[in-house]
Write a protein that holds these residues in place. Structure first.
Motif, PDB file in Angstrom:
ATOM      1  N   GLY A  29     -35.530  10.229  -9.914  1.00 33.01           N
ATOM      2  CA  GLY A  29     -34.447  11.146  -9.579  1.00 33.01           C
ATOM      3  C   GLY A  29     -33.083  10.500  -9.473  1.00 33.01           C
ATOM      4  N   THR A  30     -32.997   9.179  -9.538  1.00 31.98           N
ATOM      5  CA  THR A  30     -31.684   8.531  -9.537  1.00 31.98           C
ATOM      6  C   THR A  30     -30.900   8.982 -10.770  1.00 31.98           C
ATOM      7  N   ALA A  31     -29.680   9.425 -10.542  1.00 30.38           N
ATOM      8  CA  ALA A  31     -28.861   9.982 -11.617  1.00 30.38           C
ATOM      9  C   ALA A  31     -27.697   9.052 -11.926  1.00 30.38           C
ATOM     10  N   TRP A  32     -27.392   8.927 -13.210  1.00 29.50           N
ATOM     11  CA  TRP A  32     -26.275   8.098 -13.667  1.00 29.50           C
ATOM     12  C   TRP A  32     -25.388   8.896 -14.606  1.00 29.50           C
ATOM     13  N   MET A  33     -24.097   8.740 -14.436  1.00 36.12           N
ATOM     14  CA  MET A  33     -23.144   9.346 -15.366  1.00 36.12           C
ATOM     15  C   MET A  33     -22.231   8.256 -15.924  1.00 36.12           C
ATOM     16  N   ARG A  34     -22.044   8.293 -17.238  1.00 35.12           N
ATOM     17  CA  ARG A  34     -21.040   7.414 -17.823  1.00 35.12           C
ATOM     18  C   ARG A  34     -19.693   8.083 -17.687  1.00 35.12           C
ATOM     19  N   GLN A  35     -18.707   7.310 -17.281  1.00 35.89           N
ATOM     20  CA  GLN A  35     -17.376   7.861 -17.105  1.00 35.89           C
ATOM     21  C   GLN A  35     -16.514   7.618 -18.345  1.00 35.89           C
ATOM     22  N   ALA A  36     -15.373   8.246 -18.368  1.00 35.78           N
ATOM     23  CA  ALA A  36     -14.451   8.072 -19.487  1.00 35.78           C
ATOM     24  C   ALA A  36     -13.954   6.625 -19.540  1.00 35.78           C
ATOM     25  N   ALA A  37     -13.498   6.211 -20.698  1.00 32.09           N
ATOM     26  CA  ALA A  37     -13.004   4.847 -20.870  1.00 32.09           C
ATOM     27  C   ALA A  37     -11.877   4.562 -19.882  1.00 32.09           C
ATOM     28  N   PRO A  38     -11.940   3.427 -19.178  1.00 32.44           N
ATOM     29  CA  PRO A  38     -10.945   3.168 -18.131  1.00 32.44           C
ATOM     30  C   PRO A  38      -9.547   2.936 -18.680  1.00 32.44           C
ATOM     31  N   GLN A  39      -8.575   3.392 -17.886  1.00 31.67           N
ATOM     32  CA  GLN A  39      -7.159   3.151 -18.156  1.00 31.67           C
ATOM     33  C   GLN A  39      -6.501   2.745 -16.841  1.00 31.67           C
ATOM     34  N   TYR A  40      -5.339   2.099 -16.937  1.00 33.24           N
ATOM     35  CA  TYR A  40      -4.653   1.585 -15.754  1.00 33.24           C
ATOM     36  C   TYR A  40      -3.153   1.800 -15.902  1.00 33.24           C
ATOM     37  N   ARG A  41      -2.484   2.033 -14.763  1.00 33.60           N
ATOM     38  CA  ARG A  41      -1.024   2.147 -14.749  1.00 33.60           C
ATOM     39  C   ARG A  41      -0.491   1.474 -13.492  1.00 33.60           C
ATOM     40  N   ASP A  42       0.658   0.854 -13.624  1.00 37.31           N
ATOM     41  CA  ASP A  42       1.336   0.278 -12.463  1.00 37.31           C
ATOM     42  C   ASP A  42       2.098   1.369 -11.711  1.00 37.31           C
ATOM     43  N   ILE A  43       2.437   1.088 -10.473  1.00 32.87           N
ATOM     44  CA  ILE A  43       3.239   1.984  -9.646  1.00 32.87           C
ATOM     45  C   ILE A  43       4.505   1.238  -9.249  1.00 32.87           C
ATOM     46  N   ASP A  44       5.652   1.855  -9.425  1.00 37.24           N
ATOM     47  CA  ASP A  44       6.904   1.175  -9.086  1.00 37.24           C
ATOM     48  C   ASP A  44       7.025   1.032  -7.561  1.00 37.24           C
ATOM     49  N   GLU A  45       7.868   0.112  -7.151  1.00 36.72           N
ATOM     50  CA  GLU A  45       7.956  -0.241  -5.733  1.00 36.72           C
ATOM     51  C   GLU A  45       8.443   0.924  -4.867  1.00 36.72           C
ATOM     52  N   THR A  46       9.358   1.730  -5.389  1.00 44.51           N
ATOM     53  CA  THR A  46       9.842   2.882  -4.621  1.00 44.51           C
ATOM     54  C   THR A  46       8.706   3.862  -4.346  1.00 44.51           C
ATOM     55  N   THR A  47       7.912   4.127  -5.364  1.00 43.64           N
ATOM     56  CA  THR A  47       6.792   5.056  -5.187  1.00 43.64           C
ATOM     57  C   THR A  47       5.729   4.460  -4.278  1.00 43.64           C
ATOM     58  N   LYS A  48       5.488   3.165  -4.392  1.00 40.63           N
ATOM     59  CA  LYS A  48       4.549   2.512  -3.465  1.00 40.63           C
ATOM     60  C   LYS A  48       4.997   2.710  -2.022  1.00 40.63           C
ATOM     61  N   SER A  49       6.282   2.577  -1.781  1.00 37.93           N
ATOM     62  CA  SER A  49       6.806   2.767  -0.427  1.00 37.93           C
ATOM     63  C   SER A  49       6.574   4.185   0.063  1.00 37.93           C
ATOM     64  N   ARG A  50       6.725   5.166  -0.822  1.00 40.38           N
ATOM     65  CA  ARG A  50       6.475   6.563  -0.435  1.00 40.38           C
ATOM     66  C   ARG A  50       5.003   6.779  -0.094  1.00 40.38           C
ATOM     67  N   ILE A  51       4.115   6.163  -0.874  1.00 46.39           N
ATOM     68  CA  ILE A  51       2.679   6.274  -0.581  1.00 46.39           C
ATOM     69  C   ILE A  51       2.373   5.652   0.774  1.00 46.39           C
ATOM     70  N   LEU A  52       2.909   4.474   1.014  1.00 42.57           N
ATOM     71  CA  LEU A  52       2.670   3.798   2.289  1.00 42.57           C
ATOM     72  C   LEU A  52       3.218   4.618   3.454  1.00 42.57           C
ATOM     73  N   ASP A  53       4.405   5.166   3.287  1.00 43.43           N
ATOM     74  CA  ASP A  53       4.995   6.000   4.347  1.00 43.43           C
ATOM     75  C   ASP A  53       4.104   7.196   4.664  1.00 43.43           C
ATOM     76  N   SER A  54       3.542   7.819   3.631  1.00 41.36           N
ATOM     77  CA  SER A  54       2.711   8.997   3.847  1.00 41.36           C
ATOM     78  C   SER A  54       1.407   8.655   4.546  1.00 41.36           C
ATOM     79  N   LEU A  55       1.013   7.379   4.500  1.00 41.64           N
ATOM     80  CA  LEU A  55      -0.191   6.921   5.187  1.00 41.64           C
ATOM     81  C   LEU A  55       0.116   6.269   6.531  1.00 41.64           C
ATOM     82  N   GLY A  56       1.400   6.168   6.880  1.00 43.22           N
ATOM     83  CA  GLY A  56       1.776   5.507   8.126  1.00 43.22           C
ATOM     84  C   GLY A  56       1.617   4.006   8.074  1.00 43.22           C
TER      85      GLY A  56
END
Length: 287
Positions: free
Chosen positions: A112-139
């Motif tokens: 009954g163990t189930a496995w799913m293959r996921q879509a091919a991985p992709q990656y993107r950087d986040i600029d420093e201003t946006t990182k700061s907004r994410i951090l602020d929203s998390l305290g």
């Protein structure tokens, strides 16, 4: 005359009822319109509900809805659905599933163990201003991050923001501003902010995670297959982990512990797997 279809609620990434992540599963969904699917998902109020149409002996179409919107892929709802197909019809072996991100090979083992293959991985950087907004929203402040680990976007079906912290205590202490987190997530095209720390509860686990998805109407998702698969790919991509199989744990922060199997092959194929348990079986009235 009223029409009905069978409905299941399944806890994924666990073998213990009321742990893991609950998902709704509707197996015979071919005649259910998108509007009614959305209403069903809202009625069940699981983070995702999967709607299944069998298109051939070993081919299927899966569609996924949160209480607010359709999403392209969902790991835990997929594991729940594969478990249900195995439990209800004895399905095992390799199948091919059409999703909004393409056709994905999946596998159900004899236990009954189930496995799913996921879509091919992709990656993107986040600029420093946006990182700061994410951090602020998390305290959080930048100094509270684990600076040795990647903080960026990864994709294996959905884009997720990956954010590293040094301890699981710091992961559990988070009290996000969900409105702010939803806004920055949507601007990045991300389904969630996925927090991780190499500080697991269980010895066999590789790391400990927590997932916030207010951008798709789920403030905290107990278990997140797509995000953990994308995280595994990101960590292998950056050389933090070598290709292989891992156990990522999640759900402790909301009292639903469970384990997600993640495999990243040397050629960067990504698989997510796990067990599941059915908690509710019923008849869904459609009209």
């Amino acid at each position: 005359m009223a029409t009905y279809t069978d409905l299941y609620q399944v806890d994924a990434f666990t073998e213990t009822p009321f742990n893991g992540n609950p998902a709704g599963v509707v197996l015979d969904a071919g005649q259910i319109t998108p509007d009614i699917r959305q209403k069903i998902a809202r009625e069940l109020n699981c983070s995702e509900t999967a709607f299944v149409t069998q298109t051939g002996q070993t081919t299927f179409r899966f569609r996924y809805y949160t209480p607010e919107t359709e999403v392209d892929l969902c790991g835990h709802a997929t594991i729940a659905t594969l478990h249900t197909l195995h439990e209800q019809s004895g399905l095992t072996g390799e199948i091919l599933v059409n999703t909004n991100v393409g056709d994905l090979p999946m596998r159900i083992e004899a236990d009954g163990t189930a496995w799913m293959r996921q879509a091919a991985p992709q990656y993107r950087d986040i600029d420093e201003t946006t990182k700061s907004r994410i951090l602020d929203s998390l305290g959080l402040t930048k100094d509270e991050l684990d600076a040795n680990l990647p903080f960026g976007l990864a994709f294996t079906g959905l884009w997720d923001i990956m954010l590293p912290l040094p301890t699981r205590q710091s992961v559990h202490a988070l009290q996000p501003n969900f409105d702010a987190l939803a806004k920055v997530s949507k601007q990045l095209g991300a389904a969630s902010v996925h927090i991780y720390a190499f500080d697991p509860v269980d010895q066999q686990s590789t790391l400990h995670t927590r997932d916030f998805s207010p951008a798709v109407g789920v403030n905290e998702d107990p278990h997140t297959g797509t995000a953990n698969g994308a995280l595994g790919a990101l960590l292998v991509h950056h050389g933090v982990l070598k290709p292989g199989q891992f156990i990522f744990e999640q759900g402790w922060s909301i009292g639903r512990p469970g384990h997600i199997l993640v495999e990243v092959t040397p050629d960067m194929q990504v698989f997510v797997g796990g067990r599941a348990v059915t908690t509710i079986t019923g008849r869904l009235r459609l009209s």
